[in-house]
Design a protein around this motif. Structure first.
Motif, PDB file in Angstrom:
ATOM      1  N   THR A 152      -8.474 -10.436   4.566  1.00  0.00           N
ATOM      2  CA  THR A 152      -7.184 -11.077   4.302  1.00  0.00           C
ATOM      3  C   THR A 152      -6.828 -11.023   2.821  1.00  0.00           C
ATOM      4  OG1 THR A 152      -8.315 -13.222   4.153  1.00  0.00           O
ATOM      5  CG2 THR A 152      -7.331 -12.636   6.276  1.00  0.00           C
ATOM      6  N   ASP A 153      -7.785 -10.689   1.974  1.00  0.00           N
ATOM      7  CA  ASP A 153      -7.567 -10.446   0.544  1.00  0.00           C
ATOM      8  C   ASP A 153      -7.064  -9.003   0.414  1.00  0.00           C
ATOM      9  OD1 ASP A 153      -8.222  -9.331  -2.078  1.00  0.00           O
ATOM     10  OD2 ASP A 153      -9.401 -11.132  -2.448  1.00  0.00           O
ATOM     11  N   ASP A 154      -5.880  -8.814  -0.159  1.00  0.00           N
ATOM     12  CA  ASP A 154      -5.289  -7.476  -0.199  1.00  0.00           C
ATOM     13  C   ASP A 154      -6.170  -6.463  -0.922  1.00  0.00           C
ATOM     14  OD1 ASP A 154      -3.149  -8.297   1.260  1.00  0.00           O
ATOM     15  OD2 ASP A 154      -1.691  -8.220  -0.391  1.00  0.00           O
ATOM     16  N   ALA A 157      -8.938  -5.567   1.372  1.00  0.00           N
ATOM     17  CA  ALA A 157      -8.386  -4.746   2.455  1.00  0.00           C
ATOM     18  C   ALA A 157      -8.197  -3.309   2.005  1.00  0.00           C
ATOM     19  CB  ALA A 157      -7.058  -5.327   2.921  1.00  0.00           C
ATOM     20  N   GLN A 188      -6.157  -4.400  10.929  1.00  0.00           N
ATOM     21  CA  GLN A 188      -5.302  -5.426  10.339  1.00  0.00           C
ATOM     22  C   GLN A 188      -5.001  -5.117   8.878  1.00  0.00           C
ATOM     23  OE1 GLN A 188      -3.834  -7.961  12.065  1.00  0.00           O
ATOM     24  NE2 GLN A 188      -4.714  -6.864  13.813  1.00  0.00           N
ATOM     25  N   ALA A 189      -6.013  -4.613   8.169  1.00  0.00           N
ATOM     26  CA  ALA A 189      -5.809  -4.239   6.761  1.00  0.00           C
ATOM     27  C   ALA A 189      -4.795  -3.115   6.644  1.00  0.00           C
ATOM     28  CB  ALA A 189      -7.139  -3.820   6.145  1.00  0.00           C
ATOM     29  N   LEU A 191      -2.296  -2.447   8.582  1.00  0.00           N
ATOM     30  CA  LEU A 191      -0.947  -2.944   8.818  1.00  0.00           C
ATOM     31  C   LEU A 191      -0.363  -3.595   7.572  1.00  0.00           C
ATOM     32  CD1 LEU A 191      -1.335  -4.532  12.380  1.00  0.00           C
ATOM     33  CD2 LEU A 191       0.022  -2.510  11.772  1.00  0.00           C
ATOM     34  N   ARG A 192      -1.231  -4.236   6.760  1.00  0.00           N
ATOM     35  CA  ARG A 192      -0.743  -4.954   5.585  1.00  0.00           C
ATOM     36  C   ARG A 192      -0.642  -4.082   4.345  1.00  0.00           C
ATOM     37  NH1 ARG A 192      -4.703  -8.287   5.774  1.00  0.00           N
ATOM     38  NH2 ARG A 192      -4.921  -8.235   3.504  1.00  0.00           N
ATOM     39  N   VAL A 193      -1.676  -3.301   4.069  1.00  0.00           N
ATOM     40  CA  VAL A 193      -1.719  -2.594   2.782  1.00  0.00           C
ATOM     41  C   VAL A 193      -1.900  -1.087   2.934  1.00  0.00           C
ATOM     42  CG1 VAL A 193      -2.647  -4.647   1.633  1.00  0.00           C
ATOM     43  CG2 VAL A 193      -4.230  -2.913   2.491  1.00  0.00           C
ATOM     44  N   GLN A 199      -3.090   3.576   9.564  1.00  0.00           N
ATOM     45  CA  GLN A 199      -2.987   2.863  10.836  1.00  0.00           C
ATOM     46  C   GLN A 199      -3.385   3.765  12.009  1.00  0.00           C
ATOM     47  OE1 GLN A 199       0.992   1.167  11.057  1.00  0.00           O
ATOM     48  NE2 GLN A 199       0.908   0.627   8.889  1.00  0.00           N
TER      49      GLN A 199
END
Length: 221
Positions: A152-154, A157, A188-189, A191-193, A199
């Motif tokens: 959850t830490d960018d 990630a 999940q990482a 998708l965020r960064v 992906q």
């Protein structure tokens, strides 16, 4: 400074730590990310975690070894070092007192072993490793475990995704039981960064693992 009765080893370690200069004490704390024996490491890995130059890294290594806090486990072809389990536990307790310092140490540790993973394909081709025994796997898997838990830490990630770009063949072939959980964190990482390619790459790797499990279940039925 110790009582007449025989002190516990932890007390002796604490006294040894207190006798060190502040920068060497910091170096000892950061070595906690490597774990204790039988895990060991070399100077380049420690230097990366210490985030320092060659001169300071060598000085700190010598100081810790001369203080009896760091043991030599291998002389050749590359000198390797390890913390006794009690010393590693002491170092972790000290490191965990500062969450930001602990985070920096773990990120540096994970980033270093990502460079080892990036060499895996060449190492396979050059017969320097096998899929069943990936290079530095104890530390690589330790780093991935931390990254997956901290995803959850960018920044964590982003480092995790550097592994997914190089580890896919090794993950699929060595069948580590933790791999699906790692890949789910990586998804999940991504998708965020990550990029669209990240992906897709992670999702395909997850599909590979799930297909392998299905094939194994069918073979055993």
């Amino acid at each position: 400074g110790l009582p007449d009765s025989e002190p516990p080893l932890e007390a002796i370690v604490a006294l040894s730590d207190e006798a060190l200069p502040d920068d060497v004490r910091r170096a000892l704390r950061r070595l906690a990310v490597f774990g204790g024996q039988p895990l060991d490491s070399d100077l380049p890995a420690m230097q990366r975690v210490w985030e320092t130059d060659d001169v300071h890294a060598t000085d700190w290594l010598v100081a810790l070894h001369n203080s009896g806090l760091l043991e030599v486990t291998q002389e050749a072809p590359t000198r390797r070092f390890a913390l006794h389990q009690v010393i590693a536990r002491f170092a972790k307790q000290r490191l965990d007192l500062d969450a930001q310092e602990a985070r920096r140490a773990w990120l540096a540790y994970a980033a270093y072993y990502a460079t080892i993973v990036a060499d895996y394909d060449d190492a396979i081709r050059e017969n320097r490793m096998t899929f069943q025994a990936p290079l530095a796997w104890d530390h690589v898997s330790r780093a991935i475990e931390w990254l997956a838990a901290a995803a959850t830490d960018d920044e964590a990630a982003a480092v995790l995704l550097t592994y997914t770009r190089d580890w896919r063949n090794v993950l699929y072939n060595n069948h580590d039981r933790r791999r699906l959980g790692w890949l789910e964190s990586a998804a999940q990482a991504a998708l965020r960064v990550g990029t669209a390619w990240d992906q897709a790459n992670v999702l395909q790797a997850i599909g590979d693992v799930q297909q392998f499990r299905a094939d194994m279940a069918g073979a055993l039925a």
